[in-house]
Design a protein around this motif. Structure first.
Motif, PDB file in Angstrom:
ATOM      1  N   ILE A  65       1.070  -1.201   0.081  1.00 16.86           N
ATOM      2  CA  ILE A  65      -0.118   0.019   0.054  1.00 16.86           C
ATOM      3  C   ILE A  65       0.933   1.222   0.057  1.00 16.86           C
ATOM      4  CG2 ILE A  65      -1.615   1.373   1.170  1.00 16.86           C
ATOM      5  CD1 ILE A  65      -2.836  -1.352   2.282  1.00 16.86           C
ATOM      6  N   LYS A  66       1.876   1.138   0.759  1.00 15.24           N
ATOM      7  CA  LYS A  66       2.873   2.532   1.086  1.00 15.24           C
ATOM      8  C   LYS A  66       3.558   2.524  -0.507  1.00 15.24           C
ATOM      9  CE  LYS A  66       3.814   1.700   5.882  1.00 15.24           C
ATOM     10  NZ  LYS A  66       4.714   1.184   6.848  1.00 15.24           N
ATOM     11  N   GLY A  67       3.874   1.636  -1.003  1.00 15.30           N
ATOM     12  CA  GLY A  67       4.650   1.708  -2.183  1.00 15.30           C
ATOM     13  C   GLY A  67       3.825   2.232  -3.251  1.00 15.30           C
ATOM     14  N   ARG A  68       2.231   1.713  -3.425  1.00 15.26           N
ATOM     15  CA  ARG A  68       1.595   2.177  -4.505  1.00 15.26           C
ATOM     16  C   ARG A  68       1.076   3.684  -4.322  1.00 15.26           C
ATOM     17  NH1 ARG A  68       3.117  -1.452  -6.947  1.00 15.26           N
ATOM     18  NH2 ARG A  68       1.958  -3.510  -7.607  1.00 15.26           N
ATOM     19  N   ILE A  69       0.997   4.076  -3.067  1.00 17.74           N
ATOM     20  CA  ILE A  69       0.566   5.418  -2.693  1.00 17.74           C
ATOM     21  C   ILE A  69       1.817   6.237  -3.264  1.00 17.74           C
ATOM     22  CG2 ILE A  69       0.458   7.223  -0.915  1.00 17.74           C
ATOM     23  CD1 ILE A  69      -1.570   5.078   0.605  1.00 17.74           C
ATOM     24  N   ALA A  70       2.962   6.034  -2.961  1.00 17.73           N
ATOM     25  CA  ALA A  70       4.133   6.824  -3.075  1.00 17.73           C
ATOM     26  C   ALA A  70       4.228   6.795  -4.715  1.00 17.73           C
ATOM     27  CB  ALA A  70       5.313   5.954  -2.695  1.00 17.73           C
ATOM     28  N   GLU A  71       4.178   5.808  -5.637  1.00 22.44           N
ATOM     29  CA  GLU A  71       4.163   5.816  -6.945  1.00 22.44           C
ATOM     30  C   GLU A  71       2.951   6.716  -7.500  1.00 22.44           C
ATOM     31  OE1 GLU A  71       3.931   1.931  -8.333  1.00 22.44           O
ATOM     32  OE2 GLU A  71       5.743   1.042  -7.459  1.00 22.44           O
ATOM     33  N   THR A  72       1.811   6.521  -7.014  1.00 20.24           N
ATOM     34  CA  THR A  72       0.787   7.378  -7.485  1.00 20.24           C
ATOM     35  C   THR A  72       0.947   8.806  -7.206  1.00 20.24           C
ATOM     36  OG1 THR A  72      -0.891   5.486  -7.078  1.00 20.24           O
ATOM     37  CG2 THR A  72      -1.772   7.686  -7.185  1.00 20.24           C
ATOM     38  N   ILE A  73       1.366   9.113  -6.014  1.00 14.93           N
ATOM     39  CA  ILE A  73       1.756  10.506  -5.924  1.00 14.93           C
ATOM     40  C   ILE A  73       3.011  11.126  -6.939  1.00 14.93           C
ATOM     41  CG2 ILE A  73       2.999  12.239  -4.228  1.00 14.93           C
ATOM     42  CD1 ILE A  73       1.715  10.473  -2.057  1.00 14.93           C
ATOM     43  N   LEU A 159      12.462   9.927  -3.835  1.00 18.24           N
ATOM     44  CA  LEU A 159      12.263   9.482  -2.588  1.00 18.24           C
ATOM     45  C   LEU A 159      11.276  10.418  -1.827  1.00 18.24           C
ATOM     46  CD1 LEU A 159      12.964   7.364  -0.118  1.00 18.24           C
ATOM     47  CD2 LEU A 159      14.427   9.374   0.655  1.00 18.24           C
ATOM     48  N   ILE A 160       9.973   9.463  -1.649  1.00 18.66           N
ATOM     49  CA  ILE A 160       8.964   9.921  -0.814  1.00 18.66           C
ATOM     50  C   ILE A 160       9.170   9.664   0.705  1.00 18.66           C
ATOM     51  CG2 ILE A 160       6.250  10.044  -0.236  1.00 18.66           C
ATOM     52  CD1 ILE A 160       6.738  11.011  -2.913  1.00 18.66           C
ATOM     53  N   THR A 161       9.156  10.936   1.615  1.00 23.70           N
ATOM     54  CA  THR A 161       9.286  10.709   2.962  1.00 23.70           C
ATOM     55  C   THR A 161       8.011  11.178   3.768  1.00 23.70           C
ATOM     56  OG1 THR A 161      10.231  13.037   3.506  1.00 23.70           O
ATOM     57  CG2 THR A 161      11.730  11.543   2.407  1.00 23.70           C
ATOM     58  N   LYS A 162       7.970  11.346   4.862  1.00 30.41           N
ATOM     59  CA  LYS A 162       6.763  11.706   5.625  1.00 30.41           C
ATOM     60  C   LYS A 162       6.750  13.145   5.736  1.00 30.41           C
ATOM     61  CE  LYS A 162       6.577   8.066   8.837  1.00 30.41           C
ATOM     62  NZ  LYS A 162       6.146   7.350  10.206  1.00 30.41           N
ATOM     63  N   LYS A 209      -0.013  14.052   4.387  1.00 26.32           N
ATOM     64  CA  LYS A 209      -1.352  13.396   4.872  1.00 26.32           C
ATOM     65  C   LYS A 209      -1.493  11.852   4.845  1.00 26.32           C
ATOM     66  CE  LYS A 209      -6.187  13.679   3.075  1.00 26.32           C
ATOM     67  NZ  LYS A 209      -7.131  14.057   1.862  1.00 26.32           N
ATOM     68  N   PHE A 210      -0.956  11.198   3.850  1.00 27.18           N
ATOM     69  CA  PHE A 210      -1.057   9.857   3.567  1.00 27.18           C
ATOM     70  C   PHE A 210       0.124   8.990   4.723  1.00 27.18           C
ATOM     71  CE2 PHE A 210      -3.128  10.767  -0.500  1.00 27.18           C
ATOM     72  CZ  PHE A 210      -4.212  10.186  -0.137  1.00 27.18           C
ATOM     73  N   PHE A 211       1.161   9.777   4.815  1.00 30.06           N
ATOM     74  CA  PHE A 211       2.184   8.960   5.543  1.00 30.06           C
ATOM     75  C   PHE A 211       2.537   9.335   6.993  1.00 30.06           C
ATOM     76  CE2 PHE A 211       3.709   8.341   1.348  1.00 30.06           C
ATOM     77  CZ  PHE A 211       3.203   6.981   1.147  1.00 30.06           C
ATOM     78  N   GLU A 212       1.796  10.565   7.331  1.00 28.77           N
ATOM     79  CA  GLU A 212       2.425  10.808   8.665  1.00 28.77           C
ATOM     80  C   GLU A 212       1.981  10.111   9.847  1.00 28.77           C
ATOM     81  OE1 GLU A 212       0.204  14.591   9.614  1.00 28.77           O
ATOM     82  OE2 GLU A 212      -1.695  13.919   9.128  1.00 28.77           O
ATOM     83  N   ASN A 213       0.844   9.169   9.791  1.00 31.18           N
ATOM     84  CA  ASN A 213       0.595   8.397  10.943  1.00 31.18           C
ATOM     85  C   ASN A 213       0.994   6.787  10.730  1.00 31.18           C
ATOM     86  OD1 ASN A 213      -0.739  10.250  12.576  1.00 31.18           O
ATOM     87  ND2 ASN A 213      -2.379  10.344  11.115  1.00 31.18           N
ATOM     88  N   VAL A 214       1.744   6.467   9.734  1.00 28.62           N
ATOM     89  CA  VAL A 214       2.262   5.288   9.579  1.00 28.62           C
ATOM     90  C   VAL A 214       3.782   5.077   9.955  1.00 28.62           C
ATOM     91  CG1 VAL A 214       0.793   4.887   7.544  1.00 28.62           C
ATOM     92  CG2 VAL A 214       2.855   5.638   6.891  1.00 28.62           C
TER      93      VAL A 214
END
Length: 214
Positions: A65-73, A159-162, A209-214
């Motif tokens: 899920i994290k990988g797919r969200i990062a790719e979509t962004i 690289l997508i970070t928080k 928004k998507f990664f701050e709580n993961v």
């Protein structure tokens, strides 16, 4: 691309299981549970507390899920910046290749597994883009070359970070450079792209928004 710790097949989760191995493992657990005789037991004080506990997060699903969200962004960001974006990775370029490569080992197999996620095109220039998500905000050469030399020498790693969207080239990684949590290797600073800083900041907010709580 990371490999399954059991069968060696590609997976989006570092040191995790591929989907097939994950399903097999959980299926076998289900069978064991079903075979246990049902016996009545007295309720203990801790039973109610156990019910209130949150279900354990599955690392394979979470990683995908994290990988797919990062790719979509990243995909939508480049489209917004006026780039043509083409999905490139292993399954996108050669549908069904994952099953065919099962058990296959060699340089060609490694090259296929390491194919970048996207090719972006603008102003008669094309770039290989590999997307990574790291909660700790770090990326170094050893993260890329766990399974051998990386064959796409012109690739750029986004690289997508928080908190940020950063970028480094494979050439820089080979020279000993890396992305750290506090450096300023932001995507908006790359000379390869005619970037819009305000738009990149907007997409950084999506990442937060998507990664701050993961």
């Amino acid at each position: 691309m990371p490999e399954c710790i059991k069968c060696g097949e590609p997976t989006k989760f570092e040191e995790g299981l591929c989907y097939k191995c994950y399903k097999k493992e959980n299926k076998s657990k289900d069978v064991v549970e079903e075979e246990k005789p049902i016996t009545k037991t007295k309720k203990s004080k801790g039973d109610d507390l156990k019910k209130d506990k949150k279900p354990k997060e599955n690392p394979w699903v979470s990683g995908v899920i994290k990988g797919r969200i990062a790719e979509t962004i990243v995909e939508q960001l480049f489209r917004s910046l006026g780039f043509q974006v083409f999905s490139y990775g292993m399954e996108n370029s050669i549908p069904g290749i994952t099953d065919l490569l099962s058990g296959v080992r060699g340089d060609v197999e490694k090259n296929i597994r390491q194919m970048p996620d996207f090719v972006v095109f603008k102003d008669n220039r094309a770039h290989f883009i590999e997307v990574k998500y790291r909660g700790d905000g770090k990326l170094k050469l050893s993260d890329i070359e766990k399974y051998g030399n990386y064959p796409f020498e012109n690739a750029l790693f986004v690289l997508i970070t928080k908190k940020h969207i950063k970028c480094i080239s494979y050439a820089q990684l080979k020279d000993g450079k890396e992305i750290s949590e506090k450096d300023h290797k932001y995507l908006g600073n790359r000379n390869e792209f005619d970037t819009d800083s305000a738009l990149i900041v907007e997409y950084c907010k999506y990442a937060v928004k998507f990664f701050e709580n993961v």
